[in-house]
Design an enzyme around this catalytic site. Sequence first.
Site: not given
Length: 109
Positions: A21, A28
């Site tokens: 991210c 993520d």
Amino acid sequence: MIKLSKNPHLVRLKTRGESICPISKTIDSFEITVEYIPRGAALAIEEFKKIVDSYRGREILHEELAVDILEKVKAAVNPPYVKVILKSYYSGVEIEVVAESGGAQAMYI
């Protein structure tokens, strides 16, 4: 790319991947589904996995990731229709991003 002598109506590939991210700098995890209508060629499974794995350690937003994968599939096999669905969770919120290109082939019954 795999050359096809017979074209199925739809190919669906699904796997999991990771990216970073760019806002929180955390990992993520996501589930990605790619659906496309082949036009004489199919995406090799190893090539699909290589595309998804190329995002490990890369900072990218989910919205950009879905579009980026769509563009890579289009460049690889030139399908008349492709749809990418990316699913993830962030802070207890389910995220689903859809990127789509082309029109679905007409179905005749």
